[in-house]
Design a protein around this motif. Sequence first.
Motif, short mmCIF file in Angstrom:
data_model
loop_
_atom_site.label_atom_id
_atom_site.label_comp_id
_atom_site.label_asym_id
_atom_site.label_seq_id
_atom_site.Cartn_x
_atom_site.Cartn_y
_atom_site.Cartn_z
N THR A 72 0.84 -1.20 0.00
CA THR A 72 0.00 0.00 0.00
C THR A 72 0.88 1.25 0.00
O THR A 72 2.07 1.19 0.30
CB THR A 72 -0.91 0.05 1.25
N ALA A 73 0.25 2.37 -0.27
CA ALA A 73 0.97 3.65 -0.26
C ALA A 73 1.47 3.98 1.14
O ALA A 73 2.58 4.52 1.29
CB ALA A 73 0.07 4.77 -0.78
N ASP A 74 0.70 3.65 2.17
CA ASP A 74 1.13 3.91 3.55
C ASP A 74 2.35 3.08 3.91
O ASP A 74 3.27 3.57 4.58
CB ASP A 74 0.00 3.62 4.54
N GLN A 75 2.38 1.83 3.47
CA GLN A 75 3.54 0.97 3.74
C GLN A 75 4.77 1.48 3.01
O GLN A 75 5.88 1.48 3.55
CB GLN A 75 3.24 -0.48 3.34
N ARG A 76 4.58 1.93 1.78
CA ARG A 76 5.70 2.48 1.00
C ARG A 76 6.23 3.75 1.67
O ARG A 76 7.44 3.96 1.77
CB ARG A 76 5.24 2.78 -0.43
N ALA A 77 5.32 4.60 2.14
CA ALA A 77 5.73 5.84 2.82
C ALA A 77 6.50 5.53 4.10
O ALA A 77 7.49 6.19 4.40
CB ALA A 77 4.50 6.71 3.13
N ALA A 78 6.07 4.51 4.85
CA ALA A 78 6.78 4.13 6.08
C ALA A 78 8.20 3.67 5.76
O ALA A 78 9.16 4.05 6.46
CB ALA A 78 6.01 3.03 6.82
N ALA A 79 8.38 2.87 4.71
CA ALA A 79 9.71 2.40 4.31
C ALA A 79 10.57 3.58 3.86
O ALA A 79 11.76 3.67 4.20
CB ALA A 79 9.60 1.35 3.22
N GLU A 80 10.00 4.50 3.10
CA GLU A 80 10.75 5.68 2.65
C GLU A 80 11.15 6.57 3.83
O GLU A 80 12.24 7.15 3.83
CB GLU A 80 9.93 6.49 1.63
N ASP A 81 10.29 6.65 4.85
CA ASP A 81 10.64 7.41 6.05
C ASP A 81 11.86 6.81 6.74
O ASP A 81 12.76 7.53 7.20
CB ASP A 81 9.47 7.46 7.03
N VAL A 82 11.91 5.47 6.82
CA VAL A 82 13.06 4.80 7.44
C VAL A 82 14.33 5.15 6.67
O VAL A 82 15.36 5.49 7.26
CB VAL A 82 12.85 3.27 7.49
N LEU A 83 14.27 5.08 5.34
CA LEU A 83 15.44 5.39 4.51
C LEU A 83 15.87 6.84 4.67
O LEU A 83 17.07 7.14 4.72
CB LEU A 83 15.16 5.07 3.05
N LEU A 84 14.92 7.75 4.76
CA LEU A 84 15.25 9.17 4.94
C LEU A 84 15.90 9.42 6.30
O LEU A 84 16.90 10.14 6.40
CB LEU A 84 13.99 10.03 4.79
N VAL A 85 15.38 8.81 7.35
CA VAL A 85 15.96 9.00 8.68
C VAL A 85 17.38 8.44 8.74
O VAL A 85 18.28 9.06 9.30
CB VAL A 85 15.05 8.38 9.78
N VAL A 86 17.60 7.28 8.13
CA VAL A 86 18.96 6.73 8.07
C VAL A 86 19.89 7.72 7.39
O VAL A 86 20.98 7.99 7.87
CB VAL A 86 18.98 5.36 7.35
N SER A 87 19.45 8.26 6.27
CA SER A 87 20.26 9.23 5.54
C SER A 87 20.59 10.43 6.41
O SER A 87 21.74 10.91 6.41
CB SER A 87 19.53 9.71 4.28
N GLU A 88 19.62 10.94 7.12
CA GLU A 88 19.84 12.13 7.97
C GLU A 88 20.79 11.84 9.11
O GLU A 88 21.69 12.64 9.40
CB GLU A 88 18.50 12.65 8.51
N LEU A 89 20.64 10.69 9.77
CA LEU A 89 21.51 10.37 10.90
C LEU A 89 22.96 10.15 10.46
O LEU A 89 23.89 10.63 11.11
CB LEU A 89 20.99 9.13 11.62
N VAL A 90 23.14 9.45 9.34
CA VAL A 90 24.49 9.21 8.85
C VAL A 90 25.11 10.50 8.33
O VAL A 90 26.29 10.78 8.57
CB VAL A 90 24.50 8.10 7.77
N THR A 91 24.32 11.32 7.65
CA THR A 91 24.82 12.62 7.17
C THR A 91 25.24 13.50 8.34
O THR A 91 26.30 14.14 8.29
CB THR A 91 23.74 13.34 6.33
N ALA A 143 5.67 0.79 11.85
CA ALA A 143 5.03 0.36 10.61
C ALA A 143 3.63 0.96 10.55
O ALA A 143 3.02 1.21 11.58
CB ALA A 143 4.96 -1.16 10.56
N PRO A 144 3.10 1.17 9.36
CA PRO A 144 1.73 1.68 9.26
C PRO A 144 0.73 0.65 9.78
O PRO A 144 1.00 -0.55 9.74
CB PRO A 144 1.52 1.93 7.76
#
Length: 195
Positions: free
Chosen positions: A96-115, A193-194
């Motif tokens: 679903t779109a909500d599940q995809r958004a949750a996965a993208e949020d995880v990837l964005l947070v990882v990017s921010e923390l490592v950056t 998770a959503p």
Amino acid sequence: MSTTRPYPPGDRGPEPSGASGASAPVPSSGVSETSGAATAPAPVPASASASASASGEGGGRQARRLTFEDASGVVPMARDFTREALYAWGWLPAATADQRAAAEDVLLVVSELVTNACLHAEGPDELRITCEKKVIRLEVSDRGTGQPTPRTPHRAGRPGGHGMFIVQRLCLDWGVVRTPGVAGKRVWAELGAPA
């Protein structure tokens, strides 16, 4: 060991929209994987090569670790590593779109923390990702002495300074763990998770 938060657990503090929430953390490069309740991460080789191990029954705690020693391109490396974990743990492919958004949020947070570790703490040492009961916990360790905090007031038009604001907005909770007598810190964040 101490944990610090800019606000109490579950409370992201005042926001212009009146919404509330919190954020979580992430680690880096040699890879290991574990699953099962209360299992400690397996030792990780010092190189950027990957090793994996699994234990325990399905549905329990699952964990992966990536070390970044002498690695370049650590942000895309962390995103790829996290994406692989999301596929392995069933967050991707998203139905679903909500599940995809949750996965993208995880990837964005990882990017921010490592950056943030790259910009403010001489780079990340390790990324740990755990999944338990529909919550992903990201932990990024570094040797820096600084304290990550969202810039306040947040101004969307200002360049830079948005990383911890993003983490704060997307996560259930986040914080910093320091161990007395040990240099550095571990910045953690948790996302759900959503429904």
